[in-house]
Design an enzyme around this catalytic site. Structure first.
Site, PDB file in Angstrom:
ATOM      1  CG  HIS A   1      -2.045  -1.029   1.069  1.00  0.00           C
ATOM      2  ND1 HIS A   1      -2.007  -2.243   1.727  1.00  0.00           N
ATOM      3  CD2 HIS A   1      -3.198  -1.030   0.347  1.00  0.00           C
ATOM      4  CE1 HIS A   1      -3.100  -2.942   1.431  1.00  0.00           C
ATOM      5  NE2 HIS A   1      -3.838  -2.223   0.591  1.00  0.00           N
TER       6      HIS A   1
ATOM      7  CG  HIS B   1      -1.723  -0.210  -4.522  1.00  0.00           C
ATOM      8  ND1 HIS B   1      -2.264  -1.199  -5.313  1.00  0.00           N
ATOM      9  CD2 HIS B   1      -2.753   0.270  -3.761  1.00  0.00           C
ATOM     10  CE1 HIS B   1      -3.558  -1.322  -5.047  1.00  0.00           C
ATOM     11  NE2 HIS B   1      -3.881  -0.441  -4.113  1.00  0.00           N
TER      12      HIS B   1
ATOM     13  CG  HIS C   1      -7.070   3.748  -4.127  1.00  0.00           C
ATOM     14  ND1 HIS C   1      -5.933   3.870  -4.912  1.00  0.00           N
ATOM     15  CD2 HIS C   1      -7.063   2.467  -3.654  1.00  0.00           C
ATOM     16  CE1 HIS C   1      -5.276   2.730  -4.912  1.00  0.00           C
ATOM     17  NE2 HIS C   1      -5.934   1.853  -4.157  1.00  0.00           N
ATOM     18  CG  ASP C   2      -5.018   2.051  -0.788  1.00  0.00           C
ATOM     19  OD1 ASP C   2      -6.003   2.023  -0.019  1.00  0.00           O
ATOM     20  OD2 ASP C   2      -4.722   1.115  -1.554  1.00  0.00           O
TER      21      ASP C   2
ATOM     22  CG  ASP D   1      -8.082  -1.215  -4.633  1.00  0.00           C
ATOM     23  OD1 ASP D   1      -6.859  -0.974  -4.576  1.00  0.00           O
ATOM     24  OD2 ASP D   1      -8.780  -1.432  -3.626  1.00  0.00           O
TER      25      ASP D   1
END
Length: 760
Positions: free
Chosen positions: A502, A506, A542-543, A656
């Site tokens: 993560h 990524h 998103h992360d 994802d």
């Protein structure tokens, strides 16, 4: 024979309108114009209304009509030698054969005049079976609107005949022939002037020649029967394609749209495509049938062969619902057990029942399905797993259940949309190695890990700017290229480089996959520009600030984020919240939304939040079921934005979890990275005496290939099968299955010694 009137030696007759005032005394009785209109207009309007096709469970083209309200018809007095005569029969028996259809020849006309309208022309029309209503100029528009006549005759002696013609054209819902009437023939110059007002023919009051009007009336009645045929074609469950003599598509029905995913406007006017028809999904149970037999060619029974009709054969098992886009209303049932949202089962059963009933019950079932599809009823029910399947059980416990009751709820879904934005190359200076690594960033085989290496762990900012420039994100946001570059650098800096999985790389990988999905024509046509940009930005953040530990770990350790977000989508809420905090802080000078209006910003923020929250794996089946219920054809315009957002939710979610569908070398390396992260979380949980989220990820015992097969079985396979069918990217599912088989072979060869130094 009827009584005779002494006026002009004319023979009296029963009125074709069936009005009692005309039945015995002849047509020239002394009545007020208003009384005459009332006697004529009501039956004419009734007859005209009866001629219109009405859709219930069968289609009718015309109602019955008899003189004087009865079924018989007396003899009719002959008019003064008309060129075309009709038998003295009830108008209800006059029919025309239109192919296999019987069309009632109901010929209605409105005469706009300030007088009585009685003339040789009117006599000839009535003798030929026309139902004529005399209307004053002030009443002409309302009479035409209520009667829907085939022809309107306008006396040129009335004031402003051209304006009356325009008014009549504006209120008529059907094509109507507008004719001018005068005492004598008019000049060519005036004919051209009247033509500007849709008056396309001229006659005199004393003409007996009504052959042209009879011919037009016959054609008009046929044309007015066509909407019923088209409506039936749109309601049938079989896909239909009609081509002209040049094999250019003239018509496709609604079932064709559902089967192909192509909007009618995209297909009509295009050359026929055998490949397009062959590429359509088959009905269930027809796998053994040759593709060439899936479509039936129907020869139109006319000598000139000016039309060609293709109809998709119905399923031999009678499952007519199978022709609709089968995006897995019934789940693909993973090998680990029955994963099925109860709402999916209910809707599947209702759909099957609706295919077997007609009329009001069918509509009631459709209404019930619509209500069920629009409520938040899509949280999954995990029925059971095989006792020995520890992988599936622990994936469920660790990623979905989170050691506390999960009560996910779901928003309603609808469908459809617009197109994506164009593309152009990069302008920013980069090194030769980076430029070469970015060469094929729009391909699925793009190696993001190589870019990570040559860019010194700046893959997100490098691929981000390339993607943003191609999609013209700056143009949509109204910001400068430099501002967008500062923003992506700020986002990249807040990812944890120490995480093996993560991290910013990524995020770059998910961003590249999102761009690839959006580039599919089958996706782009349904996604609007703002949602496409929101999807790219959401993928990048998103992360953001991911700690390398899952939501269950944060709950069990009572982290402040878990407390803040009430144990619900903890990390996903944090990622998107921090992204907006960083973007909007005044001293950072990275506000890429500063040029958007308040409404545009709210819409952009809502879309980004929704897409990032969709990446929560505990809500995986909720979003999958939501996507499965979506239809992308024949949706109201106001529902298309909702459909666009639903597609983007699924698109970012698939991006994802796309590692299992990547080229085998990338698939392996990504798997090793995420397993390494899980190993560290398991070790820490055991050291601190915490509940172990997924005990299968113990470095000392883990069989990595089995865990990857388990993830594909439980999450990736169905999601990719569903989305890639919609996006017409079947090669991705093929790659996923190929990787699955490779992992499966490795399961028997793997030992815990392989778990050391997975990530080098």
């Amino acid at each position: 024979m009827g009584d005779r009137s002494g006026v002009g030696g004319e023979e009296g007759e029963k009125s074709v309108l069936g009005a009692s005032a005309h039945s015995q005394a002849g047509r020239r009785q002394q009545h007020t114009p208003a009384a005459r209109r009332g006697a004529q207009r009501a039956p004419a309007a009734t007859a005209a209304a009866a001629s219109r096709p009405v859709f219930a469970m069968r289609w009718c083209c015309g109602g019955s009509y008899s003189e004087n309200g009865g079924g018989g018809g007396g003899s009719r007095g002959a008019p003064p030698t008309p060129l075309l005569t009709v038998a003295a029969t009830s108008s209800s028996t006059a029919h025309d054969t239109f192919g296999p259809m019987q069309v009632k020849m109901l010929k209605t006309a409105v005469i706009v005049t300030e007088g009585t309208g009685e003339s040789v022309l009117l006599d000839s029309l009535r003798a030929s079976g026309w139902i004529c209503t005399v209307s004053f100029p002030t009443q002409a528009t309302s009479d035409v609107e209520s009667i829907c006549p085939l022809a309107v005759f306008i006396d040129l002696r009335v004031p402003h005949p051209s304006q009356i013609a325009k008014d009549v054209s504006s209120v008529s819902t059907e094509e109507v022939l507008i004719v001018s009437i005068a005492e004598k023939h008019i000049s060519e110059k005036r004919r051209r002037a009247l033509a500007q007002s849709n008056i396309i023919h001229h006659v005199t009051w004393n003409t007996r020649d009504v052959v042209l009007f009879d011919y037009v009336g016959r054609l008009a009645n046929r044309i007015r029967a066509l909407p019923a045929l088209f409506a039936v074609l749109d309601e049938t469950d079989q896909a239909v394609e009609i081509c002209d003599e040049q094999r250019v598509v003239q018509y496709v029905n609604r079932a064709y749209e559902n089967v192909t995913g192509c909007i009618r406007s995209e297909v009509i006017g295009q050359p026929e495509s055998e490949m397009r028809r062959k590429s359509l999904p088959r009905a269930r149970g027809e796998e053994e049938r040759r593709r060439s037999c899936d479509w039936k060619f129907i020869r139109v029974p006319f000598a000139n062969n000016s039309q060609f009709v293709y109809m998709k054969r119905s399923n031999t098992t009678g499952d007519t619902a199978a022709i609709f886009r089968d995006v897995s209303l019934k789940s693909l049932k993973s090998q680990t057990g029955g994963i099925e949202a109860p709402i999916s089962e209910v809707l599947t059963m209702l759909r099957d029942v609706s295919a077997r009933v007609d009329g009001e019950p069918a509509q009631t079932i459709k209404d019930a399905m619509k209500v069920l599809s629009s409520h938040e009823l899509y949280a999954p029910s995990i029925n059971r797993f095989r006792d020995a399947d520890r992988i599936a059980t622990q994936y469920y416990d660790g990623l979905i259940r989170l050691h506390h009751p999960a009560r996910q709820r779901k928003r309603s879904v609808v469908d459809a949309h617009r197109e994506k934005r164009g593309s152009h190359g990069e302008r920013r200076r980069v090194s030769a190695d980076v430029k070469n690594a970015l060469e094929n960033d729009n391909c699925w085989k793009f190696d993001i890990l190589h870019l990570e290496k040559v860019s010194d762990h700046h893959a997100l900012s490098q691929v981000g700017m390339k993607v943003f420039e191609r999609w013209k994100v700056c143009d949509v946001l109204g910001c400068s290229d430099d501002l967008l570059h500062r923003w992506i650098l700020s986002i990249e800096a807040h990812y944890h480089a120490g995480n093996t999985y993560h991290n910013a790389t990524h995020a770059a990988d998910v961003l590249q996959a999102t761009s690839f999905f959006l580039d599919s024509p089958s996706v782009a046509v349904h996604v609007n520009e703002s949602h496409a940009v929101a999807a790219l930005l959401a993928a990048a953040v998103h992360d953001l600030d991911h700690p390398g530990r899952g939501n269950a770990y944060l709950i069990n350790t009572r982290q402040s984020l878990a407390i803040l977000y009430n144990d619900n989508s903890i990390l996903e809420n944090h990622h998107i919240a921090l992204a907006f905090q960083l973007t909007l802080q005044h001293n950072a000078n990275v506000n890429i939304f500063s040029s958007l209006s308040r409404e545009e910003f709210i819409q952009m923020r809502h879309a980004m939040v929704e897409m990032v929250l969709a990446t929560d794996i505990s809500r995986h089946f909720e979003y999958l079921a939501k996507f499965n219920k979506m239809h992308v054809t024949d949706v109201p315009e106001e529902q298309r934005d909702t459909n666009s957002l639903t597609i983007c939710d699924m698109l970012v979610k698939c991006a994802d979890i796309s590692n299992p569908a990547r080229e085998w070398g990338l698939c392996q390396r990504w798997a090793h990275r995420i397993v390494e992260e899980y190993f560290e979380q398991t070790r820490e949980e055991k050291e601190k005496g915490l509940p172990v989220t997924m005990e299968v990820f113990d470095r000392n015992t883990c069989n990595v290939p089995i865990t990857q097969c388990g993830f594909i079985d439980m999450f990736a396979r169905e999601a990719f099968a569903t989305f890639t069918e919609f996006a017409k990217l079947g090669e991705l599912s093929d790659q996923l299955e190929s990787n699955y088989e490779k992992w499966k072979v490795m399961t028997s060869q793997w030992t815990p010694t392989h778990n050391t130094n997975l990530v080098l």
